[in-house]
Design a protein around this motif. Structure first.
Motif, PDB file in Angstrom:
ATOM      1  N   CYS A 198       3.725  -6.406   2.412  1.00 57.98           N
ATOM      2  CA  CYS A 198       3.162  -5.256   1.915  1.00 57.98           C
ATOM      3  C   CYS A 198       2.148  -5.322   0.914  1.00 57.98           C
ATOM      4  O   CYS A 198       2.274  -6.315   0.206  1.00 57.98           O
ATOM      5  CB  CYS A 198       4.506  -4.680   0.989  1.00 57.98           C
ATOM      6  SG  CYS A 198       4.063  -3.223  -0.203  1.00 57.98           S
ATOM      7  N   PRO A 199       0.924  -4.536   1.001  1.00 58.53           N
ATOM      8  CA  PRO A 199      -0.364  -5.087   0.478  1.00 58.53           C
ATOM      9  C   PRO A 199      -0.049  -5.260  -1.220  1.00 58.53           C
ATOM     10  O   PRO A 199      -0.957  -5.587  -1.734  1.00 58.53           O
ATOM     11  CB  PRO A 199      -1.143  -3.935   1.060  1.00 58.53           C
ATOM     12  CG  PRO A 199      -0.529  -3.487   2.120  1.00 58.53           C
ATOM     13  CD  PRO A 199       0.856  -3.724   2.191  1.00 58.53           C
ATOM     14  N   THR A 200       0.581  -4.139  -1.432  1.00 50.47           N
ATOM     15  CA  THR A 200       0.800  -4.104  -3.181  1.00 50.47           C
ATOM     16  C   THR A 200       1.987  -4.238  -3.669  1.00 50.47           C
ATOM     17  O   THR A 200       2.204  -4.308  -4.902  1.00 50.47           O
ATOM     18  CB  THR A 200       0.752  -2.309  -3.321  1.00 50.47           C
ATOM     19  OG1 THR A 200       1.740  -1.688  -2.647  1.00 50.47           O
ATOM     20  CG2 THR A 200      -0.644  -1.981  -3.035  1.00 50.47           C
ATOM     21  N   ALA A 202       5.029  -3.424  -3.197  1.00 53.08           N
ATOM     22  CA  ALA A 202       5.925  -2.195  -3.474  1.00 53.08           C
ATOM     23  C   ALA A 202       7.264  -2.280  -3.157  1.00 53.08           C
ATOM     24  O   ALA A 202       8.111  -1.748  -3.639  1.00 53.08           O
ATOM     25  CB  ALA A 202       5.161  -0.947  -2.959  1.00 53.08           C
ATOM     26  N   LEU A 203       7.457  -3.331  -2.110  1.00 53.62           N
ATOM     27  CA  LEU A 203       8.847  -3.592  -1.694  1.00 53.62           C
ATOM     28  C   LEU A 203       9.510  -4.502  -2.971  1.00 53.62           C
ATOM     29  O   LEU A 203       9.400  -5.772  -2.819  1.00 53.62           O
ATOM     30  CB  LEU A 203       8.841  -3.880  -0.186  1.00 53.62           C
ATOM     31  CG  LEU A 203       8.665  -2.662   0.760  1.00 53.62           C
ATOM     32  CD1 LEU A 203       8.462  -3.280   2.053  1.00 53.62           C
ATOM     33  CD2 LEU A 203       9.708  -1.612   0.780  1.00 53.62           C
ATOM     34  N   LEU A 209      12.124   0.370  -3.435  1.00 57.01           N
ATOM     35  CA  LEU A 209      10.800   0.660  -3.376  1.00 57.01           C
ATOM     36  C   LEU A 209      10.277   1.065  -5.001  1.00 57.01           C
ATOM     37  O   LEU A 209      10.741   1.815  -5.361  1.00 57.01           O
ATOM     38  CB  LEU A 209      10.468   2.004  -2.426  1.00 57.01           C
ATOM     39  CG  LEU A 209       9.122   2.171  -2.274  1.00 57.01           C
ATOM     40  CD1 LEU A 209       8.254   1.138  -1.574  1.00 57.01           C
ATOM     41  CD2 LEU A 209       9.063   3.467  -1.485  1.00 57.01           C
ATOM     42  N   CYS A 214       3.482   2.250  -3.957  1.00 55.97           N
ATOM     43  CA  CYS A 214       3.313   2.171  -2.619  1.00 55.97           C
ATOM     44  C   CYS A 214       2.027   2.867  -2.002  1.00 55.97           C
ATOM     45  O   CYS A 214       2.053   3.969  -2.554  1.00 55.97           O
ATOM     46  CB  CYS A 214       4.575   2.712  -2.177  1.00 55.97           C
ATOM     47  SG  CYS A 214       4.571   3.112  -0.399  1.00 55.97           S
ATOM     48  N   ILE A 215       1.418   2.510  -1.146  1.00 50.21           N
ATOM     49  CA  ILE A 215       0.016   2.866  -0.650  1.00 50.21           C
ATOM     50  C   ILE A 215       0.360   4.306  -0.010  1.00 50.21           C
ATOM     51  O   ILE A 215      -0.331   5.395  -0.246  1.00 50.21           O
ATOM     52  CB  ILE A 215      -0.427   2.279   0.278  1.00 50.21           C
ATOM     53  CG1 ILE A 215      -1.150   0.909  -0.257  1.00 50.21           C
ATOM     54  CG2 ILE A 215      -1.514   2.830   1.001  1.00 50.21           C
ATOM     55  CD1 ILE A 215      -1.609  -0.209   0.611  1.00 50.21           C
ATOM     56  N   ALA A 216       1.726   4.833   0.615  1.00 51.61           N
ATOM     57  CA  ALA A 216       2.089   5.922   1.075  1.00 51.61           C
ATOM     58  C   ALA A 216       2.002   6.958  -0.008  1.00 51.61           C
ATOM     59  O   ALA A 216       1.750   8.046   0.080  1.00 51.61           O
ATOM     60  CB  ALA A 216       3.302   5.947   1.663  1.00 51.61           C
ATOM     61  N   CYS A 240       1.063   5.018   4.799  1.00 49.52           N
ATOM     62  CA  CYS A 240       0.908   3.520   5.166  1.00 49.52           C
ATOM     63  C   CYS A 240       2.103   3.378   6.080  1.00 49.52           C
ATOM     64  O   CYS A 240       3.216   3.367   5.977  1.00 49.52           O
ATOM     65  CB  CYS A 240       0.923   2.709   3.909  1.00 49.52           C
ATOM     66  SG  CYS A 240       1.325   0.729   4.205  1.00 49.52           S
ATOM     67  N   THR A 242       2.437  -0.158   7.327  1.00 49.03           N
ATOM     68  CA  THR A 242       2.384  -1.685   7.493  1.00 49.03           C
ATOM     69  C   THR A 242       3.937  -2.296   7.454  1.00 49.03           C
ATOM     70  O   THR A 242       4.179  -3.108   8.462  1.00 49.03           O
ATOM     71  CB  THR A 242       1.747  -2.163   6.467  1.00 49.03           C
ATOM     72  OG1 THR A 242       0.334  -1.725   6.271  1.00 49.03           O
ATOM     73  CG2 THR A 242       1.531  -3.731   6.521  1.00 49.03           C
ATOM     74  N   CYS A 243       4.744  -1.686   6.625  1.00 44.30           N
ATOM     75  CA  CYS A 243       6.165  -2.147   6.553  1.00 44.30           C
ATOM     76  C   CYS A 243       6.773  -1.903   7.676  1.00 44.30           C
ATOM     77  O   CYS A 243       8.067  -2.424   8.078  1.00 44.30           O
ATOM     78  CB  CYS A 243       6.887  -1.923   5.333  1.00 44.30           C
ATOM     79  SG  CYS A 243       6.985  -0.508   4.777  1.00 44.30           S
TER      80      CYS A 243
HETATM   81 FE1  SF4 Z   1       4.244  -1.225   0.949  1.00 44.83          FE
HETATM   82 FE2  SF4 Z   1       2.801   0.422   2.853  1.00 44.83          FE
HETATM   83 FE3  SF4 Z   1       5.311  -0.059   3.090  1.00 44.83          FE
HETATM   84 FE4  SF4 Z   1       4.465   1.173   1.024  1.00 44.83          FE
HETATM   85  S1  SF4 Z   1       4.195   2.016   3.198  1.00 44.83           S
HETATM   86  S2  SF4 Z   1       6.225  -0.403   0.828  1.00 44.83           S
HETATM   87  S3  SF4 Z   1       2.694   0.108   0.485  1.00 44.83           S
HETATM   88  S4  SF4 Z   1       3.596  -1.630   3.300  1.00 44.83           S
END
Ligand code: SF4
Ligand code: SF4
Length: 379
Positions: A198-200, A202-203, A209, A214-216, A240, A242-243
């Motif tokens: 997770c880029p930020t 957030a998890l 969460l 969270c980018i979303a 987002c 990614t996860c």
């Molecule tokens: Fe992280 Fe993106 Fe998943 Fe949000 S949606 S928890 S920023 S990977």
């Protein structure tokens, strides 16, 4: 009435109703969820988009009188786009998350819930329902978990064995007493991939969460994006994935079961530059049917500026500078100033200095300063 027979009949007709998976649970109180939601509120992990009344979110009897069961439904959506246009120098593109591809899932799931209501009512005329999708009071994921649709995974999605986490969820509370299904065992095991990538950050461990990180969520905000997240959002315009994309349980899963969810490549991965000046009318006409448009054009346009900065797309500089000079919205002018600084060059510097002399808005002036500092730092 034989409710087990009706349940079986519903399951047998799921496909013809356009529903990919159906689970049943009791209409009892969600006590564990209540504790989790209170804890999230205390930690300020909530996005602010959710129903604020924890009682309503956890007590189905506040939503329908004398409820006996909840029916959870899931519809699978695609994870891959055919003929996806490429983002290249001079023609940079942003991306909408998969959950926003095609027609707004709220509309589609509401349609399926209505079909299911109709199906049941034909057989049990005294049946009553309260249906909801995403924006309703109940927590779709908590209902789906308890109804055995999938397990609640560390990436905060519901993962189904059949469709991975690429599913939309909805539910209906009813006064009919269906036998509940069993919840599914957690199958994340020792995997921690989503949390790690997770880029930020957030998890949070334990399947929680921090929505504000969270980018979303961040892609849907309307103000200035905090500095620490600007580099992390990349070219994401909305949401987002990614996860979900890193999750081994989603490997190889790409289902195209509903025409409505087929992405239109030019909209799911649109050119960034035209977005900067799109009119309200054109935005509504082009993107209005996608769930990613629900907050209007402003967050998408702000994210498009950040994405162009991310690509350091020099050819977009004139368009960015027009936003800096002419856009009436301070968030757009300020983000354009920051993006111009990130892209750099003499033209950017001149425009920033010129705007600095005439700009009145303090937030924009602050962003112009940041842009000027970036010019020296990045050149
Ligand atoms: Fe992280 Fe993106 Fe998943 Fe949000 S949606 S928890 S920023 S990977
Ligand atoms: Fe679970 Fe691993 Fe998927 Fe995360 S990446 S949801 S830990 S299986």
């Amino acid at each position: 009435m034989n409710y087990d027979a009706l349940k079986q009949e519903i399951l047998d007709h799921a496909e013809s109703l356009g529903i990919d998976k159906i689970g049943f649970t009791s209409a009892g109180y969600f006590s564990e969820l209540k504790n989790r939601l209170i804890r999230q509120q205390e930690l300020e992990y909530q996005s602010g988009f959710e129903e604020p009344d924890v009682e309503k979110r956890t007590d189905p009897s506040l939503l329908l009188s004398e409820p006996r069961s909840i029916i959870s439904i899931a519809l699978a959506y695609p994870s891959k786009m055919k003929d996806a246009p490429r983002s290249k120098a001079g023609e940079r593109r942003g991306i909408f998350a998969r959950a926003s591809w095609g027609e707004d899932y709220h509309t589609v799931l509401r349609d399926r819930l209505e079909r299911l209501e109709h199906f049941i009512k034909e057989r049990v005329p005294h049946a009553r329902f309260k249906s909801m999708v995403d924006t309703g009071e109940l927590v779709d994921r908590a209902v789906a978990e308890r109804a055995g649709i999938g397990w609640s995974a560390k990436n905060c999605s519901i993962i189904t064995p059949e469709f991975g986490s690429y599913v939309y969820l909805g539910e209906m509370i009813t006064n009919l007493p269906f036998t509940p299904d069993q919840p599914m065992e957690d199958q994340c095991g020792s995997c921690n991939l989503c949390v790690d990538v997770c880029p930020t950050g957030a998890l949070v461990q334990g399947g929680q969460l921090d929505s504000k990180k969270c980018i979303a969520f961040l892609t849907q905000t309307k103000g200035f994006l905090p500095d620490e997240y600007r580099a992390k959002i990349g070219n994401r315009l909305y949401g987002c994935d990614t996860c979900q994309t890193v999750c081994p349980k989603n490997k190889g899963i790409d289902l195209h079961l509903h025409e409505e969810f087929e992405p239109e490549p030019e909209l799911a991965k649109p050119l960034l530059e035209p977005l900067l000046t799109i009119s309200n009318r054109d935005f509504k006409e082009k993107y209005g049917h996608m769930s990613g448009s629900w907050r209007g054009k402003k967050p998408i346009q702000r994210n498009a500026l950040i994405a162009l900065a991310h690509f350091k797309e020099k050819s977009a500089l004139p368009a960015i500078l027009t936003v800096l000079k002419e856009d009436v919205r301070p968030v757009m002018r300020g983000t354009a100033a920051w993006a111009a600084g990130k892209i750099g060059g003499v033209e950017a510097e001149e425009a920033l200095l010129k705007q600095k002399a005439v700009e009145k808005d303090l937030d924009v002036l602050n962003e112009i300063e940041k842009g000027l500092q970036l010019l020296t730092k990045e050149s």
